[in-house]
Design an enzyme around this catalytic site. Structure first.
Site, short mmCIF file in Angstrom:
data_model
loop_
_atom_site.label_atom_id
_atom_site.label_comp_id
_atom_site.label_asym_id
_atom_site.label_seq_id
_atom_site.Cartn_x
_atom_site.Cartn_y
_atom_site.Cartn_z
CE1 TYR A 74 -29.07 91.24 24.69
CE2 TYR A 74 -29.70 89.20 23.58
CZ TYR A 74 -29.97 90.52 23.92
OH TYR A 74 -31.12 91.11 23.48
CG PHE A 126 -52.32 93.90 42.49
CD1 PHE A 126 -52.30 94.36 43.80
CD2 PHE A 126 -51.25 94.21 41.66
CE1 PHE A 126 -51.23 95.11 44.28
CE2 PHE A 126 -50.17 94.95 42.13
CZ PHE A 126 -50.16 95.40 43.45
CB THR A 127 -52.81 98.59 41.20
OG1 THR A 127 -51.59 97.96 41.61
CG2 THR A 127 -53.55 99.09 42.43
CG ASP A 217 -50.55 87.84 41.56
OD1 ASP A 217 -49.40 87.56 41.99
OD2 ASP A 217 -50.94 89.00 41.40
CE LYS A 260 -44.96 92.26 45.52
NZ LYS A 260 -44.83 92.84 44.18
NE ARG A 385 -52.51 99.71 47.48
CZ ARG A 385 -51.71 99.48 46.44
NH1 ARG A 385 -51.06 98.34 46.32
NH2 ARG A 385 -51.56 100.38 45.50
CG PHE A 452 -51.58 103.81 43.53
CD1 PHE A 452 -52.29 103.23 42.50
CD2 PHE A 452 -50.41 103.20 43.94
CE1 PHE A 452 -51.84 102.08 41.87
CE2 PHE A 452 -49.95 102.05 43.33
CZ PHE A 452 -50.67 101.49 42.29
#
Ligand code: F0G
Length: 461
Positions: A74, A126-127, A217, A260, A385, A452
């Protein structure tokens, strides 16, 4: 790139996962049941899943091996220290806070740095990033350069921020009202278009002179570094690893969706150079993600992520092959006359849905309609998009009408073969020939946040 280019993969296949193409009538039924939203399809009904490159990558044998050595303590897990070292080595920041995925990092940084009434400029929204900024009481202001909004422009760095737009905002509201600037590199919503190092340096200079933080980002920053290497004069002989470190040195912190670039299936982090911000972020991590030495991740996930990050920059062939795959699909579709966001970008091919379905009004949701039609035609899952993703303006409640109305055909890393790409191009090409048959869609259900993902639609009358 010529159509018949062969792209030899820098890997071989050790494990396979069967996929199946269900009959067209079953696809029509599945799409209807999913409310014409590709996010609501069951993956078992999908032949090639090109919805996203997020968490859908194939891990290497070394990453799978690391799963077995994950330390599930932990507190003070050795897997965390392994991740911390990898992040410091690859990105160069001093401090690392792990999070369950990118939006966990966005949430924490927004809470740490945004005061109600603040502004957060960025090179296109970006969303999830914008929503966390708004939930913290801030207002996002788009400062991307105008070329980004023109699908036809062949400009090589369409992701660049426009310093004049940034300066205008700073003059209007004052630097103190600006929490930070977010630089997405490359820019997801603008077709995966990169940012040049020249532009990053200018943004950095401008912001440092005014005490404004620059937050990268970093979700696909390795891909951006590769574009700098191949497109920007003076960088051809530098490694992606060196360029990435240079990019990060222009910034003060990063938010990262490690699903990613890092070839991982889950994970993220926040990294920064400022000890004060680190203290606060580490503390909020405990509230929202978990202890600051796991941040919502299992020890084994942190191991896989650390290994993935090191692999991603160890040799440029990995990222080169990925970008080549995207370009190959882009070229195949371009050869068939399919209208595309130009030039080919990083993680996906973006179809210009407004041009593809030019007979549909914007309110009839061309990109949502096209993504549904692509699935029915081919069993390939893609993503809208455009106007649906853009959501509503929180002040007016009206639909935001983005200049770009795109369908994203996203390539997971190391997952699909060139033959799969040929299949995609062939079927979207066929659909393009019959495009006038496509009808628009209208909303039947619209959730409050990030609509979306869960909205439902029906064919428009
Ligand atoms: N920033 C960028 C540029 C992204 O593309 C994403 C996610 C995030 C932040 C948020 O990260 O999903 O790990 O919480 N993009 C996915 C996509 C969802 O399909 O483009 P997350």
């Amino acid at each position: 790139m010529k159509k018949n280019t062969i792209l030899p993969e820098p890997y071989k296949i050790k494990v396979v996962e069967p996929v199946r193409l269900i009959p067209k009538e079953a696809r029509e039924k599945a799409m209807k049941e999913a409310g014409y939203n590709t996010f609501l399809l069951k993956s078992q009904d999908v032949y090639l899943d090109l919805l996203t490159d997020s968490g859908t990558n194939a891990m290497s044998d070394a990453q799978w091996g690391k799963l077995m050595v994950g330390d599930e303590a932990y507190a003070g897990s050795k897997s965390f220290y392994c991740l911390e070292d990898a992040v410091k080595e690859v990105y160069g920041y001093k401090y690392v806070v792990p999070t369950h995925q990118g939006r966990g990092a966005e949430h924490i940084i927004s809470r740490c740095l945004i005061k109600p009434g603040d502004y957060i400029p960025g090179n296109m929204y970006f969303t999830t990033t914008r929503l966390h900024q708004e939930l913290a009481g801030g207002t996002f202001v788009d400062v991307i350069n105008d070329e980004a909004y023109d699908p036809q422009s062949e400009f090589l760095f369409k992701g660049n921020a426009d310093l004049k737009k940034l300066d205008k905002l700073v003059k209007e509201v004052g630097a103190k009202k600006i929490s930070y600037i977010t630089v997405g590199a490359p820019v997801n919503m603008a077709g995966g278009q990169p940012v040049s190092i020249k532009n990053l340096k200018k943004v950095s200079q401008y912001c440092r002179a005014r005490d404004i933080r620059v937050v990268l980002d970093a979700a696909r920053a390795i891909e951006n570094a590769y574009f700098i290497k191949t497109r920007e004069p003076g960088y051809a002989s530098k490694s992606v690893k060196e360029i990435l470190l240079q990019m990060c040195s222009c910034t003060d912190a990063c938010t990262m969706s490690a699903k990613k670039d890092a070839y991982a299936n889950i994970g993220g982090f926040l990294a920064m150079n400022d000890a004060g911000l680190y203290e606060e972020a580490k503390n909020l991590c405990v509230v929202y993600e978990g202890l600051h030495t796991y941040g919502g991740l299992a020890g084994r996930d942190m191991e896989a992520l650390a290994q993935g990050l090191k692999e991603a920059v160890e040799k440029d062939e990995w990222v080169a092959h990925r970008i080549d795959q995207v370009r190959y699909l882009w070229q195949s579709l371009d050869d068939l006359g399919v209208p595309l966001m130009r030039p080919a970008g990083g993680h996906a091919v973006f179809v210009d849905a407004k041009a593809f379905l030019s007979h549909l009004d914007h309110e009839l949701l061309p990109a949502q309609s096209l993504a549904a039609a692509i699935y029915v035609e081919s069993g390939v899952r893609t993503m809208e998009r455009g106007i649906v993703s853009a959501g509503r303006d929180p002040q007016t409640g009206k639909n935001r009408k983005p200049a770009l109305e795109l369908v994203r055909i996203t390539l997971p890393r190391r997952v699909y073969t060139q033959t799969h790409l040929d299949y995609v191009a062939e079927h979207i090409g066929l659909l393009y020939k019959n495009r006038k048959q496509a009808k628009g869609l209208e909303f039947v259900y619209e959730p409050k946040y990030l609509r979306f993902f869960q909205a439902r639609f029906k064919p428009a009358k």
